[in-house]
Design a protein around this motif. Structure first.
Motif, PDB file in Angstrom:
ATOM      1  N   LEU A  14      42.615  51.586  -9.415  1.00 33.15           N
ATOM      2  CA  LEU A  14      41.113  51.696  -9.113  1.00 33.15           C
ATOM      3  C   LEU A  14      41.037  52.283  -7.583  1.00 33.15           C
ATOM      4  O   LEU A  14      40.021  52.345  -7.043  1.00 33.15           O
ATOM      5  N   LYS A  22      42.449  52.135  -0.126  1.00 32.06           N
ATOM      6  CA  LYS A  22      41.730  51.602  -1.345  1.00 32.06           C
ATOM      7  C   LYS A  22      42.826  51.395  -2.427  1.00 32.06           C
ATOM      8  O   LYS A  22      42.539  51.466  -3.609  1.00 32.06           O
ATOM      9  N   PRO A  55      37.241  50.169  -3.428  1.00 31.26           N
ATOM     10  CA  PRO A  55      37.124  50.377  -5.022  1.00 31.26           C
ATOM     11  C   PRO A  55      35.999  49.900  -5.849  1.00 31.26           C
ATOM     12  O   PRO A  55      35.321  49.009  -5.523  1.00 31.26           O
ATOM     13  N   ASP A  56      35.725  50.871  -6.633  1.00 24.92           N
ATOM     14  CA  ASP A  56      34.878  50.338  -7.728  1.00 24.92           C
ATOM     15  C   ASP A  56      35.403  49.445  -8.612  1.00 24.92           C
ATOM     16  O   ASP A  56      36.285  49.596  -9.346  1.00 24.92           O
ATOM     17  N   ALA A  58      33.736  47.888 -11.081  1.00 23.03           N
ATOM     18  CA  ALA A  58      32.832  47.498 -12.378  1.00 23.03           C
ATOM     19  C   ALA A  58      33.796  47.015 -13.496  1.00 23.03           C
ATOM     20  O   ALA A  58      33.309  46.206 -14.272  1.00 23.03           O
ATOM     21  N   TYR A  59      35.002  47.758 -13.616  1.00 24.33           N
ATOM     22  CA  TYR A  59      35.782  47.311 -15.078  1.00 24.33           C
ATOM     23  C   TYR A  59      36.131  45.947 -14.757  1.00 24.33           C
ATOM     24  O   TYR A  59      35.982  45.034 -15.796  1.00 24.33           O
ATOM     25  N   GLU A  61      34.243  43.597 -13.442  1.00 19.81           N
ATOM     26  CA  GLU A  61      33.225  42.900 -13.540  1.00 19.81           C
ATOM     27  C   GLU A  61      32.873  42.549 -14.920  1.00 19.81           C
ATOM     28  O   GLU A  61      32.781  41.513 -15.438  1.00 19.81           O
ATOM     29  N   ASN A  85      34.646  41.796  -1.234  1.00 23.24           N
ATOM     30  CA  ASN A  85      33.784  42.351  -2.187  1.00 23.24           C
ATOM     31  C   ASN A  85      34.016  41.826  -3.514  1.00 23.24           C
ATOM     32  O   ASN A  85      33.260  41.406  -4.781  1.00 23.24           O
TER      33      ASN A  85
END
Length: 221
Positions: A14, A22, A55-56, A58-59, A61, A85
């Protein structure tokens, strides 16, 4: 990677690939997930008005029920500063509020201890799920709860920061093996994944027999 689909290991970076910072890696084996690190990156000159880049997740989550644990290698911000986060995302997401989020990290790491204290202070009374942070020493073993098979994580020492403990991690799951000499079915822990972190002096014994071994080398960039 194992040829058996249910035993396969899948790595999902990620962050931290082709960039400095990151750092975050998702390790999937079967239906389980272990997360390695969660850091930040400072913006470049073209990111106007941006203070930090994280990092995103969403995965994660979407797959939060499959997360068995988060392991941190060391306390530099490019490896840990995204944890707050991740806690916030878990906090606002629907799902089982009794399911804990388990965090494992090098004992006595002052930056990680400060980060955990900050999260607990800022989120006091607001965290809607159990958050457990467990410090580890080299050689410590942790059995992950909720895994589809018995799974344990073993911490081992790495060199990265002067005067601070850094850890690599081995993830093992219990598998059935047939003894060719007796035909008996045996239960044995099998190393599915080995991660050395951003360190050196890899001397951990299963290095040559894990399904996948990953070594980060930021210092080579």
């Amino acid at each position: 990677m194992s040829s058996n689909k249910k035993d396969s290991v899948r790595l999902i970076p990620l962050g931290g690939i082709g960039e400095i910072g990151k750092n975050m890696l998702v390790v999937e084996y079967g239906s389980d997930i272990v997360v390695v690190d969660s850091g930040l990156m400072f913006p470049d000159e073209e990111m106007f008005g941006v203070d930090l880049v994280i990092p995103d997740v969403a995965y994660l989550e979407e797959n939060r029920e499959r997360i068995r644990g988060i392991v941190l290698t060391h306390g530099h911000e490019d490896h840990i500063a995204g944890i707050a986060n991740l806690v916030n995302v878990r906090n606002i997401a629907p799902g089982d509020r009794d399911k804990p989020l388990n965090l494992y990290y090098p004992r006595h790491d002052k930056w990680i201890n400060e980060l955990i204290a900050y999260i607990e202070r800022k989120q006091s009374g607001l965290i809607r799920f159990p958050l457990f942070a467990q410090p580890l020493e080299p050689g410590d073993e942790v059995v992950l709860e909720g895994a589809h098979r018995p799974t344990r994580v073993t911490a081992f020492s790495m060199k990265h920061m002067v005067g601070q403990l850094a850890l690599g991690y081995e993830v093992e799951e219990e598998r059935k093996l047939v003894d060719p000499s007796t035909g008996q079915t045996l239960q044995r822990y099998h190393p599915v994944f080995l991660y050395t972190g951003d360190g050196c002096d890899v001397e951990h014994r299963p290095f040559g027999r894990a399904d996948i071994a990953v070594h980060e080398a930021t210092f080579l960039a």
